[in-house]
Write an enzyme that holds these catalytic residues in place. Structure first.
Site, mmCIF file in Angstrom:
data_model
loop_
_atom_site.group_PDB
_atom_site.id
_atom_site.type_symbol
_atom_site.label_atom_id
_atom_site.label_comp_id
_atom_site.label_asym_id
_atom_site.label_seq_id
_atom_site.Cartn_x
_atom_site.Cartn_y
_atom_site.Cartn_z
ATOM 1 N N HIS A 186 0.836 -1.204 0.000
ATOM 2 C CA HIS A 186 0.000 0.000 0.000
ATOM 3 C C HIS A 186 0.867 1.249 0.000
ATOM 4 O O HIS A 186 2.089 1.167 0.105
ATOM 5 C CB HIS A 186 -1.012 -0.010 1.144
ATOM 6 C CG HIS A 186 -0.436 0.083 2.529
ATOM 7 N ND1 HIS A 186 0.366 -0.885 3.088
ATOM 8 C CD2 HIS A 186 -0.570 1.051 3.478
ATOM 9 C CE1 HIS A 186 0.690 -0.535 4.313
ATOM 10 N NE2 HIS A 186 0.149 0.646 4.583
ATOM 11 N N HIS A 221 1.325 3.917 1.999
ATOM 12 C CA HIS A 221 1.888 4.648 3.143
ATOM 13 C C HIS A 221 3.415 4.609 3.106
ATOM 14 O O HIS A 221 4.018 3.581 2.793
ATOM 15 C CB HIS A 221 1.359 4.072 4.462
ATOM 16 C CG HIS A 221 -0.090 4.385 4.689
ATOM 17 N ND1 HIS A 221 -0.895 3.629 5.516
ATOM 18 C CD2 HIS A 221 -0.877 5.379 4.206
ATOM 19 C CE1 HIS A 221 -2.113 4.155 5.519
ATOM 20 N NE2 HIS A 221 -2.134 5.212 4.736
ATOM 21 N N ASP A 272 5.730 4.494 5.264
ATOM 22 C CA ASP A 272 6.505 3.543 6.065
ATOM 23 C C ASP A 272 6.535 2.161 5.395
ATOM 24 O O ASP A 272 7.086 1.208 5.953
ATOM 25 C CB ASP A 272 5.989 3.455 7.509
ATOM 26 C CG ASP A 272 4.554 2.994 7.621
ATOM 27 O OD1 ASP A 272 3.730 3.372 6.762
ATOM 28 O OD2 ASP A 272 4.247 2.254 8.577
ATOM 29 N N HIS A 273 5.990 2.066 4.184
ATOM 30 C CA HIS A 273 6.036 0.826 3.400
ATOM 31 C C HIS A 273 6.678 1.018 2.030
ATOM 32 O O HIS A 273 7.026 0.029 1.387
ATOM 33 C CB HIS A 273 4.627 0.238 3.263
ATOM 34 C CG HIS A 273 4.030 -0.092 4.596
ATOM 35 N ND1 HIS A 273 4.025 -1.352 5.129
ATOM 36 C CD2 HIS A 273 3.490 0.720 5.538
ATOM 37 C CE1 HIS A 273 3.494 -1.310 6.344
ATOM 38 N NE2 HIS A 273 3.157 -0.063 6.611
ATOM 39 N N HIS A 293 -7.760 -0.590 5.117
ATOM 40 C CA HIS A 293 -6.714 0.287 5.675
ATOM 41 C C HIS A 293 -6.468 1.418 4.668
ATOM 42 O O HIS A 293 -6.467 2.597 5.034
ATOM 43 C CB HIS A 293 -5.459 -0.533 5.917
ATOM 44 C CG HIS A 293 -4.290 0.223 6.473
ATOM 45 N ND1 HIS A 293 -4.257 0.718 7.749
ATOM 46 C CD2 HIS A 293 -3.102 0.554 5.902
ATOM 47 C CE1 HIS A 293 -3.100 1.348 7.937
ATOM 48 N NE2 HIS A 293 -2.380 1.253 6.840
ATOM 49 N N ASP A 295 -0.516 -3.813 6.179
ATOM 50 C CA ASP A 295 -1.194 -3.297 7.371
ATOM 51 C C ASP A 295 -2.670 -3.672 7.426
ATOM 52 O O ASP A 295 -3.471 -2.977 8.059
ATOM 53 C CB ASP A 295 -1.079 -1.764 7.413
ATOM 54 C CG ASP A 295 0.316 -1.285 7.783
ATOM 55 O OD1 ASP A 295 1.194 -2.128 8.039
ATOM 56 O OD2 ASP A 295 0.517 -0.057 7.798
ATOM 57 N N HIS A 315 4.209 -4.753 10.539
ATOM 58 C CA HIS A 315 4.740 -4.169 11.779
ATOM 59 C C HIS A 315 4.883 -5.212 12.877
ATOM 60 O O HIS A 315 4.132 -6.178 12.932
ATOM 61 C CB HIS A 315 3.794 -3.080 12.318
ATOM 62 C CG HIS A 315 3.694 -1.857 11.468
ATOM 63 N ND1 HIS A 315 4.457 -0.733 11.687
ATOM 64 C CD2 HIS A 315 2.920 -1.575 10.394
ATOM 65 C CE1 HIS A 315 4.145 0.205 10.787
ATOM 66 N NE2 HIS A 315 3.212 -0.291 9.984
HETATM 67 FE FE FE Z 1 2.438 0.778 8.310
HETATM 68 ZN ZN ZN Z 2 -0.254 1.684 6.413
#
Ligand code: FE
Ligand code: ZN
Length: 252
Positions: free
Chosen positions: A56, A58, A60-61, A114, A133, A172
């Site tokens: 996805h 975001h 942090d990915h 999400h 996520d 995570h």
């Molecule tokens: Fe994340």
């Molecule tokens: Zn995410």
């Protein structure tokens, strides 16, 4: 021959995953947030990076997409709806598409909630699911763009239909806090209580810096069977109940 899966700690509690086809030495990375740890692993194992697979949009990915594309000139796979928001996006995929890493094939599952473009990659022969996520060990992601009905369809219908021994690699290391909440939802679930205790023991070994984490302090992977037995979101009887416990978790 097998698919080697290397768990790489990124940022404060993220996982990215280096997948190497043992037969060909071809590799892919799932959800790289930071380039340096991955580059180090690649140099150490001599595999050839051929793809970036994103679950996805975001950051942090996919925050390391741009620097990895610059360094290795590799294509970036993500859901077609994320073309405008995944850095370096080049290959659109949708539900049912196949993506290969050397001789190993992954089926794409579109599992929105999400985010609307959230996908998972399931390697059937290697029995491994990369679900970002959406499904977490002992929990699930926040519903930012979709709704509880979509989360229910993703977790309780699509992912629950995978074989029980499918290994679950999520985005995570949230398992301990997820289970701390889970036991409040299902205090009488004996297997959940045992899992929470085991996870607390594993996490008690945690290094001060997540980047230095060793495999013996990681609670990932779990399995679809374990999630079906102990994850209250996957066990929700319907979308309304899933939405209700998701709201409780948001405030936990
Ligand atoms: Fe994340
Ligand atoms: Zn995410």
């Amino acid at each position: 021959m097998a698919l080697q899966i290397d768990r790489i700690p990124n940022l404060g509690d993220n996982y990215s995953y280096l997948l190497v086809c043992q037969a060909t030495g071809e590799a892919a990375v799932v959800d790289p947030a930071e380039a340096d740890p991955l580059v180090g692993r690649l140099e150490a194992c001599g595999a050839k990076l051929t793809k970036i697979l994103n679950t996805h949009h975001h950051l942090d990915h996919c925050g390391a997409n741009a620097s990895l594309v610059e360094r290795y000139d590799v294509p970036v796979y993500a859901h077609h709806s994320d073309a405008g928001r995944v850095p370096g996006f080049s290959h659109a995929v949708d539900d049912g598409d196949l993506v290969s890493v050397g001789q190993q094939a992954a089926r794409v599952l579109h599992i929105p909630a999400h985010t609307m473009g959230h996908i998972a990659y399931v390697f059937e022969e290697a029995q491994a699911l990369f679900c970002g996520d959406m499904l977490f060990a002992g929990g699930c992601g926040r519903i930012f763009e979709g709704d509880a009905r979509m989360m229910y369809a993703a977790l309780c219908e699509k992912l629950a239909a995978l074989p029980d021994d499918t290994r679950v690699y999520c985005g995570h290391e949230y398992t301990e806090s997820n289970l701390a909440f889970a036991v409040t939802v299902e205090p009488g679930n004996e297997r959940l209580q045992q899992r929470y205790k085991r996870v607390q023991e594993i996490r008690a070994r945690a290094a001060a810096d997540w980047h230095d984490a060793k495999p013996d302090e990681m609670t990932i992977p779990s399995s679809i069977g374990e999630e079906k037995a102990t994850n209250p979101f996957m066990r929700a009887p319907d979308a309304d109940e899933l939405g209700r416990i998701r709201s409780l978790k948001d405030a936990f």
